[in-house]
Design a protein around this motif. Structure first.
Motif: not given
Length: 234
Positions: A129-152
């Motif tokens: 779901d997080q990958e889907r939303k990032l892809a559809q947002s069109g914002l992915g190219d602004f980030f140098d890295a993406v971290e999807i974690v289980s908790d913060k």
């Protein structure tokens, strides 16, 4: 040596709308079980199920859907119709298809910071779901890295900023959740910039660390550059 070289951004309800879709789904869920209790009681039972299940399913839509099913079984004493279970699965799947609506000032802020700081998207929840939303947002190219974690946690931020950047002390975390985005980032040694959202899940509510020297609060992402300018001048 610049005091900040990396900026982490939360995703849901910081970059794009998210909680509003959960609220709509919860209201639909209340209606589905309207013959077995009032809406407030059903929501309270659902919240308790979510609390119990976080350790098993983590954060995200799939865990929320399973908690709705569990709640439906409980409030009906095991007599929930199979058709209702099917409808719960349908509204859970609908959550996974909701549109991605960027919040104000997001794109122009990321564009202005891109290339000047290391930008990291740090989000928790369901991976797909997080990958889907990032892809559809069109914002992915602004980030140098993406971290999807289980908790913060403070350990999470310490690990990410040590691995990708110049350590947590020279990093800033921006988000709408005091509990997940701000308090643990400050505990890790980073700056924490709180961007309130009108809708925030009750389990993300904690007191603001107003006495912490590295805590800042802004009304929208359009004010982030001002905070950065102030911090850089210290």
């Amino acid at each position: 040596m610049r005091p900040i070289t990396a900026i982490g951004f939360d995703a849901d309800d910081t970059l794009w709308q998210n909680e509003q879709y959960y609220r709509l789904t919860e209201r639909h869920f209340q209606k589905l079980l309207g013959d077995f209790g009032d809406g407030a009681d059903i929501s309270a039972r659902l919240l308790e199920a979510e609390k119990r299940n976080l350790g098993y399913y983590g954060f995200g839509i799939k865990g929320f859907t399973l908690s709705m099913i569990e709640t439906a079984i409980e409030v009906t004493d095991g007599n929930v119709p199979s058709r209702t279970i099917g409808e719960i699965l349908d509204i859970g799947r609908e959550l996974l298809r909701h549109p991605v609506e960027a919040l104000p000032h997001v794109e122009e802020t990321l564009r202005s910071l891109n290339g000047h700081y290391l930008l990291v998207l740090i989000t928790k929840g369901d991976l797909f779901d997080q990958e889907r939303k990032l892809a559809q947002s069109g914002l992915g190219d602004f980030f140098d890295a993406v971290e999807i974690v289980s908790d913060k946690t403070a350990t999470t931020y310490r690990r990410i900023f040590q691995k990708l950047a110049d350590g947590p002390e020279r990093a800033m975390m921006v988000g709408n959740s005091l509990k997940s985005d701000i308090v643990p980032a400050i505990a890790a040694g980073s700056w924490g910039v709180y961007v309130p959202h009108a809708l925030t899940w009750v389990l993300e509510h904690v007191d603001a660390p107003t006495e912490a020297p590295r805590f800042r609060k802004i009304e929208n992402l359009g004010e982030l550059q001002r905070v950065l300018t102030e911090v850089m001048a210290v």
